[in-house]
Scaffold this motif. Structure first.
Motif, short mmCIF file in Angstrom:
data_model
loop_
_atom_site.label_atom_id
_atom_site.label_comp_id
_atom_site.label_asym_id
_atom_site.label_seq_id
_atom_site.Cartn_x
_atom_site.Cartn_y
_atom_site.Cartn_z
N VAL A 1 32.19 -22.48 -51.93
CA VAL A 1 32.16 -22.70 -53.37
C VAL A 1 33.12 -23.84 -53.76
CG1 VAL A 1 32.55 -21.65 -55.64
CG2 VAL A 1 31.52 -20.31 -53.80
N TRP A 2 34.30 -23.86 -53.12
CA TRP A 2 35.29 -24.91 -53.38
C TRP A 2 35.62 -25.60 -52.06
CZ3 TRP A 2 36.24 -19.92 -55.60
CH2 TRP A 2 35.98 -19.87 -56.97
N PRO A 3 34.84 -26.61 -51.68
CA PRO A 3 34.98 -27.27 -50.37
C PRO A 3 36.37 -27.82 -50.08
CG PRO A 3 32.95 -27.95 -51.45
CD PRO A 3 33.73 -27.18 -52.46
N ASP A 4 37.15 -28.15 -51.10
CA ASP A 4 38.49 -28.71 -50.89
C ASP A 4 39.42 -27.71 -50.21
OD1 ASP A 4 37.68 -31.05 -52.03
OD2 ASP A 4 38.52 -30.62 -54.02
N THR A 5 39.06 -26.43 -50.24
CA THR A 5 39.94 -25.41 -49.65
C THR A 5 39.67 -25.19 -48.16
OG1 THR A 5 38.40 -23.62 -50.24
CG2 THR A 5 40.09 -24.20 -51.86
N GLU A 6 38.69 -25.89 -47.61
CA GLU A 6 38.31 -25.65 -46.21
C GLU A 6 39.47 -25.82 -45.22
OE1 GLU A 6 34.79 -26.81 -43.03
OE2 GLU A 6 34.73 -27.59 -45.07
N PRO A 7 40.36 -26.82 -45.40
CA PRO A 7 41.45 -26.97 -44.43
C PRO A 7 42.45 -25.80 -44.41
CG PRO A 7 41.11 -28.99 -45.69
CD PRO A 7 40.31 -27.93 -46.35
N ILE A 8 42.44 -24.98 -45.46
CA ILE A 8 43.43 -23.90 -45.52
C ILE A 8 42.76 -22.52 -45.46
CG2 ILE A 8 45.17 -25.26 -46.74
CD1 ILE A 8 44.21 -23.83 -49.35
N ILE A 9 41.60 -22.44 -44.80
CA ILE A 9 40.86 -21.17 -44.72
C ILE A 9 41.74 -20.05 -44.16
CG2 ILE A 9 39.07 -19.99 -43.38
CD1 ILE A 9 37.22 -22.33 -43.91
N ARG A 10 42.43 -20.35 -43.07
CA ARG A 10 43.25 -19.31 -42.43
C ARG A 10 44.34 -18.81 -43.37
NH1 ARG A 10 45.30 -20.47 -36.43
NH2 ARG A 10 43.05 -20.64 -36.25
N TRP A 11 44.96 -19.75 -44.10
CA TRP A 11 46.04 -19.35 -45.00
C TRP A 11 45.51 -18.60 -46.21
CZ3 TRP A 11 50.32 -19.41 -42.58
CH2 TRP A 11 50.54 -20.36 -41.57
N MET A 12 44.31 -18.93 -46.63
CA MET A 12 43.69 -18.16 -47.72
C MET A 12 43.44 -16.72 -47.28
SD MET A 12 40.99 -20.50 -49.86
CE MET A 12 39.92 -20.88 -48.47
N ALA A 13 42.97 -16.55 -46.04
CA ALA A 13 42.72 -15.20 -45.51
C ALA A 13 44.01 -14.39 -45.49
CB ALA A 13 42.11 -15.30 -44.12
N ILE A 14 45.07 -15.02 -45.04
CA ILE A 14 46.37 -14.34 -45.01
C ILE A 14 46.82 -14.01 -46.43
CG2 ILE A 14 48.84 -14.65 -44.47
CD1 ILE A 14 47.90 -16.36 -42.06
N GLY A 15 46.62 -14.96 -47.36
CA GLY A 15 46.99 -14.73 -48.75
C GLY A 15 46.23 -13.57 -49.37
#
Length: 446
Positions: free
Chosen positions: A125-139
Motif C-alpha cells: 500500500v505504501w511502497p516507500d516503506t519496503e526497505p524497513i519491512i523487518r523493522w515494521m514487523a518488530i514495531g
C-alpha cells in the motif's frame, strides 16, 4: 503466611471474559490470510470446483467435531492453556510438557511470520516503506505487547472489535461477488491464461487438505481462556460452537463467491484470489482495498496469538514445567513475564529473517496437529482415568467422534511427512531432544 496468600492471589488470571469474547477470539484466531490466499493454490492442485468445496466441507466438519471434544475438556478442566492442560492431566507431565512447549513455540513462529507478512502488505500500500519491512514487523509486535500490558479487559474488547470488522468485511465481499459477479466477463481472461500443470489426484488432495487445515487452525482458540471465563460451563459451548459456525459459513461462502466469479483455469493461477475477484468487478485500483483488509485480518490474528500463547507457559509454570517467573500476572490480568517473553522470541525470529519464520511456521503446523491428537486422546483417557470428573458437557457420539478425529489427524501427519520431509525431520529431531529438555526443566524447578 498472609504475604504468601497475597502473592498467590495477585498471580491469578482475572475472570473477565464471556461469550462475545469467545466468539471473537475463535473468528479472529482462525481467519487470517489463508481464506484469501489459499483458494488459488488449492484450485491448482485439484482443478475441480466440486472437489474444492468437498475438501473445505470435510475440514469444516473436522473443526466442528473437534470443537465438541474441546468443549468437554474445557468445561471439565477449566484452566488456561488448552491442549497442554488436557494432555498433562490425561497422560502425565512429559506428554503435557511436549504438548505445551510445541504449542507455544509454534505460536511464537506463527506470530513472527504473521507480523512479517503484515509488514509486506503495508509495503504494497505504501511502497516507500519496503526497505524497513523487518523493522515494521518488530514495531507491530512491540505495539501489541504494550497494548496487551494494559490488561485482559482492553485486549478482549479489541479482539471483539477486530473480529467484528473482519466478519463484516468478509460477508460484504461475499455479497459483492454474488451481486456484481454475474456481469463480469472472463472469456478473454480464460483464453490468455496459461494453464497450470495439475498434480496427480492423490497428491493434489493431500496438499489441498494441508492447505485447508492451515486455514482452519485456530478453531479451538477460545479454550485457552477458560480460566478467565465468567461461567465456562455455560459460556464455552455457546462461544465455541457459535464461533466455529461463523468461521465455517465464511469459509464456504467465500469459496463459492470466488468460484462464482473466477473460472477454475484463472483461479488456479491466482496468488491472492480475493483481490483478483474484486479487481475483476471494480477494476485495478480496487485491489488495494483487499490488501488493506488483509492487514486488518492479520492484525486480528496477531492480537489473538499474543494473547493466548502466554497462557500456555503461564499454566506450565504453575505446574513446575516452565520458568517460575512465567506465572506472574500484572494488575490487569496479563501474564507479566510470559507475554513479553512470547513477543521477544517472535522478534528474534523476525531478526533472523523471513525464511526462518516461514520454515518454523511450516514445522509449527505439524506440531499443532500433534496437539490435536493429544487433545482428542485426552477425552478418551480422562473418561477412563477420571470417570467421576464433573462433565457439564459431554461430546456426542463418544467414543467414536474422538477416535475418528484422532485417525484423521494422524492421516494429516502422514500427509505432512509425505509432502514436506524436511519440516517433518526437524519436528522429529525436536521431539527427540524434548525429553532431556523436560528433565532439565523439572530439575530447575525443584
Amino acid at each position: 503466611m498472609n504475604q504468601n496468600i497475597q502473592n498467590e492471589d495477585s498471580n491469578k488470571l482475572l475472570k473477565l471474559l464471556g461469550v462475545g469474547f469467545g466468539i471473537a477470539v475463535t473468528v479472529g484466531g482462525t481467519i487470517g490470510t489463508g481464506i484469501l490466499r489459499k483458494p488459488g493454490p488449492i484450485a491448482a492442485n485439484l482443478g475441480d470446483p466440486s472437489l474444492i468445496m468437498l475438501v473445505w466441507f470435510l475440514v469444516s466438519l473436522y473443526a466442528f467435531l473437534g470443537v465438541l471434544c474441546t468443549i468437554e475438556l474445557g468445561v471439565s478442566v477449566p484452566r488456561a492453556g488448552a491442549w497442554y492442560v488436557y494432555a498433562r492431566r490425561a497422560f502425565g507431565d512429559y506428554v503435557g510438557f511436549v504438548t505445551g512447549i510445541t504449542s507455544w513455540l509454534g505460536t511464537v513462529a506463527a506470530l513472527g511470520f504473521g507480523a512479517y507478512t503484515m509488514s509486506e502488505y503495508i509495503a504494497l500500500v505504501w511502497p516507500d516503506t519496503e526497505p524497513i519491512i523487518r523493522w515494521m514487523a518488530i514495531g507491530i509486535l512491540i505495539i501489541l505487547m504494550g497494548f496487551h500490558w494494559l490488561g485482559t479487559k482492553s485486549a478482549g474488547k479489541s479482539q471483539e472489535i477486530m473480529s467484528f470488522l473482519k466478519a463484516i468485511g468478509l460477508f460484504a465481499f461475499i455479497a459483492m461477488c454474488f451481486i456484481y459477479g454475474g456481469d463480469v466477463s472472463t472469456e478473454d481472461l480464460v483464453a490468455t491464461t496459461q494453464r497450470v500443470a495439475q498434480p496427480a489426484l492423490l497428491t493434489g488432495l493431500i496438499i489441498a487438505f494441508q492447505q485447508v487445515f492451515y486455514a482452519f487452525d485456530g478453531w479451538h482458540t477460545a479454550a485457552y481462556f477458560t480460566e478467565e471465563n465468567t461461567d465456562p460451563a455455560k459460556n464455552l459451548p455457546k462461544s465455541m460452537i457459535s464461533g466455529v459456525l461463523v468461521v465455517i459459513s465464511i469459509y464456504l461462502l467465500v469459496n463459492l463467491a470466488i468460484l462464482y466469479i473466477m473460472p477454475i483455469e484463472v483461479l488456479a493461477t491466482s496468488k491472492l484470489a480475493a483481490a483478483d475477484a474484486i479487481r475483476l468487478i471494480f477494476g485495478e485500483k480496487s485491489g488495494k482495498t483487499v490488501t488493506f483488509f488483509l492487514m486488518v485480518s492479520i492484525l486480528g490474528m496477531l492480537n489473538a496469538q499474543i494473547m493466548f500463547a502466554p497462557r500456555v507457559i503461564y499454566s506450565m509454570s504453575k505446574d513446575g514445567l516452565f520458568f517460575k517467573l512465567a506465572q506472574k500476572v500484572n494488575s490487569g490480568g496479563t501474564p507479566a513475564f510470559a507475554m513479553p517473553l512470547t513477543g521477544i522470541c517472535s522478534i528474534l525470529l523476525i531478526i533472523s529473517g523471513k525464511d526462518t519464520c516461514e520454515r518454523l511456521s511450516d514445522i509449527a503446523v505439524f506440531f499443532f496437529v500433534m496437539t490435536y491428537v493429544a487433545g482428542f486422546a485426552s477425552v478418551i483417557m480422562l473418561r477412563r482415568k477420571e470417570p467421576n470428573l464433573p462433565r457439564p458437557y459431554k461430546v456426542i457420539g463418544y467414543p467414536f467422534i474422538p477416535i475418528i478425529l484422532i485417525i484423521i489427524s494422524i492421516m494429516f501427519l502422514v500427509g505432512a511427512v509425505y509432502s514436506d520431509i524436511q519440516s517433518s525431520m526437524y519436528a522429529l529431531i525436536f521431539l527427540i531432544l524434548s525429553y532431556p529438555l523436560f528433565l532439565m526443566t523439572k530439575k530447575v524447578n525443584l
